[in-house]
Design a protein around this motif. Structure first.
Motif, PDB file in Angstrom:
ATOM      1  N   ARG A  89       0.833  -1.200   0.000  1.00 23.08           N
ATOM      2  CA  ARG A  89       0.000   0.000   0.000  1.00 23.08           C
ATOM      3  C   ARG A  89       0.873   1.258   0.000  1.00 23.08           C
ATOM      4  NH1 ARG A  89      -5.372   2.092   1.355  1.00 23.08           N
ATOM      5  NH2 ARG A  89      -6.039  -0.065   1.231  1.00 23.08           N
ATOM      6  N   VAL A  90       1.904   1.260   0.822  1.00 25.75           N
ATOM      7  CA  VAL A  90       2.801   2.414   0.884  1.00 25.75           C
ATOM      8  C   VAL A  90       3.461   2.648  -0.472  1.00 25.75           C
ATOM      9  CG1 VAL A  90       5.043   3.178   1.766  1.00 25.75           C
ATOM     10  CG2 VAL A  90       3.317   2.345   3.339  1.00 25.75           C
ATOM     11  N   ARG A  91       3.910   1.556  -1.083  1.00 25.45           N
ATOM     12  CA  ARG A  91       4.618   1.731  -2.357  1.00 25.45           C
ATOM     13  C   ARG A  91       3.677   2.146  -3.463  1.00 25.45           C
ATOM     14  NH1 ARG A  91       8.796  -3.287  -1.860  1.00 25.45           N
ATOM     15  NH2 ARG A  91       9.927  -2.416  -0.076  1.00 25.45           N
ATOM     16  N   SER A  92       2.454   1.646  -3.478  1.00 21.41           N
ATOM     17  CA  SER A  92       1.556   2.068  -4.547  1.00 21.41           C
ATOM     18  C   SER A  92       1.107   3.504  -4.309  1.00 21.41           C
ATOM     19  CB  SER A  92       0.380   1.107  -4.725  1.00 21.41           C
ATOM     20  OG  SER A  92      -0.508   1.233  -3.656  1.00 21.41           O
ATOM     21  N   ALA A  93       0.969   3.899  -3.020  1.00 21.10           N
ATOM     22  CA  ALA A  93       0.630   5.296  -2.722  1.00 21.10           C
ATOM     23  C   ALA A  93       1.777   6.206  -3.142  1.00 21.10           C
ATOM     24  CB  ALA A  93       0.339   5.469  -1.231  1.00 21.10           C
TER      25      ALA A  93
END
Lengths: 186, 229
Positions: A89-93
């Motif tokens: 989630r952090v990386r896609s955000a």
């Protein structure tokens, strides 16, 4: 903070895999604070963390038959899954925000969410109490950037300005040191 | 990756892999190696057990509402997975190019904005709209019903893209565990009016089906939206 006994968690997971919803609910009750705490620490945003925590438990329900008590502990299985989802989630955000920054004009960006700052302050407080801070700076730094900030070992190396090989060693030795200090799984 | 020369490199990355601190290429490469290497698998597992200690002391209970949402969704899925599983072996009838099949590859073609509300918007914006939501495959899926409009619609956001020869198919799950098709949707245009009545249904489930849809689900449901009474 005593952790629930792993054999109990393993038993509940095995029952969940057979469709036992009560066992799943008990598993949720025993573990949600640990999972949610980790996810909040990684995402630094309570609303997003709730979404991810929800996804994690649905994945637990759907995938409990992939848990094999012979291969490792239930809590490691659970936290591996939770951490992977939070990091994704952090990386896609991050990818999304890189795109937004490339295409949006400055004034279109959302204003900072004040609650996020409050959470962050609280997080910094709780980070002080987390086990990793006992490790000493070089190991702590590498582990925190990798595990909580979602950086790859390559990014950690760039951020710290140390060679890649050193980062890999610090991550590996830091984990071993943590185990030796705490004397077994929490 | 079986060559001796690369073994050291792989060993090196096991701790970083256990912390998800590798990029997508490395992850794929390592997982390919792990599939055939028991000693690396056990090394990774050891690091994962150690990584458990990193979150020690960070406990933060999730809200009671989250617990309710999770357990409701699990209950809904439990009611649909079992009936579908029992359908798994018998000969399925595959839907043949049914009418109303979604135009495949039509994404990028946008309808010009019309002042009239679409059928889906009419329901979503109805004053008596009731909304049921669930997270499915990382996307948000909502079933919205309106008695005034006499219809129900399904709106989705963030579902994974499908290949050209697949569609999402929605299913009403009935109290006896049987299912009934509620419509097809493409991943590019995932808002549809549901075909049929919600009245009897306990949940709306989603599966991936071959283009044209199926008469009965041919795959495990991705998830379901519970319709609490």
């Amino acid at each position: 903070m005593p952790s629930p006994h792993d054999p109990e968690l393993a038993g509940l997971l095995l029952s969940s895999a057979r469709g036992d919803q009560q066992a799943f609910a008990d598993f949720y009750d025993l573990t949600n604070a640990r999972v949610h705490g980790l996810v909040v620490r990684v995402l630094r945003d309570v609303a997003q963390a709730e979404e991810v925590t929800q996804e994690v438990y649905l994945q637990v329900w759907r995938g409990s038959d992939t848990f094999d008590p012979g291969r490792g502990s239930a809590v490691a299985w659970l936290l591996t899954l939770a951490h992977r989802r939070a990091i994704d989630r952090v990386r896609s955000a991050q990818a999304q925000s890189d795109r937004d920054h490339a295409y949006e004009s400055r004034h279109d960006r959302p204003v900072p969410d004040p609650t996020a700052e409050v959470v962050q302050e609280r997080l910094q407080g709780s980070a002080v109490r987390s086990a990793v801070t006992e490790l000493g700076p070089p190991h702590q730094e590498a582990l925190e950037l990798a595990y909580f900030e979602g950086l790859t070992h390559r990014e950690v190396s760039e951020r710290l300005g140390v060679p890649l090989g050193t980062v890999k060693t610090r991550i590996r030795d830091g984990l071993r040191k943590l185990r030796d200090q705490m004397g077994g799984p929490a | 990756m079986t060559g001796q020369d690369r073994q050291g490199h792989v060993d090196d990355l096991m701790a970083a892999y256990a912390l998800d601190a590798v990029d997508a290429d490395e992850r794929a490469q390592l997982e390919a190696h792990l599939a055939g290497c028991a000693s690396c698998r056990s090394a990774v597992q050891e690091f994962r057990e150690m990584a458990v200690l990193l979150s020690y002391g960070l406990d933060a209970p999730a809200s009671p509402e989250l617990r309710e949402r999770v357990l409701a969704q699990v209950a809904a899925e439990a009611s649909v997975v079992r009936p579908l599983a029992s359908h798994r072996r018998p000969s399925w009838v595959w839907g043949v190019a049914a009418a109303g099949v979604l135009a495949v590859g039509s994404w990028g073609v946008w309808e010009t904005l019309s002042p009239d509300l679409t059928a889906v918007e009419q329901v979503v914006q109805a004053s008596d709209a009731v909304r049921h939501e669930a997270e499915i495959s990382g996307g948000k899926v909502a079933v919205v019903e309106s008695a005034e409009e006499g219809r129900a619609v399904l709106v989705a956001d963030g579902l994974p893209a499908l290949s050209e020869d697949e569609v999402y198919q929605a299913w009403f799950v009935l109290p006896d565990g049987s299912v009934q098709s509620a419509g097809l949707m493409g991943s590019a245009d995932p808002d549809i009016e549901l075909e049929g009545s919600l009245e009897q249904a306990t949940a709306v489930a989603l599966t991936v089906e071959p283009a044209g849809g199926s008469e009965l689900p041919t795959s495990e449901p991705l998830g379901a939206v519970p319709l609490e009474s």
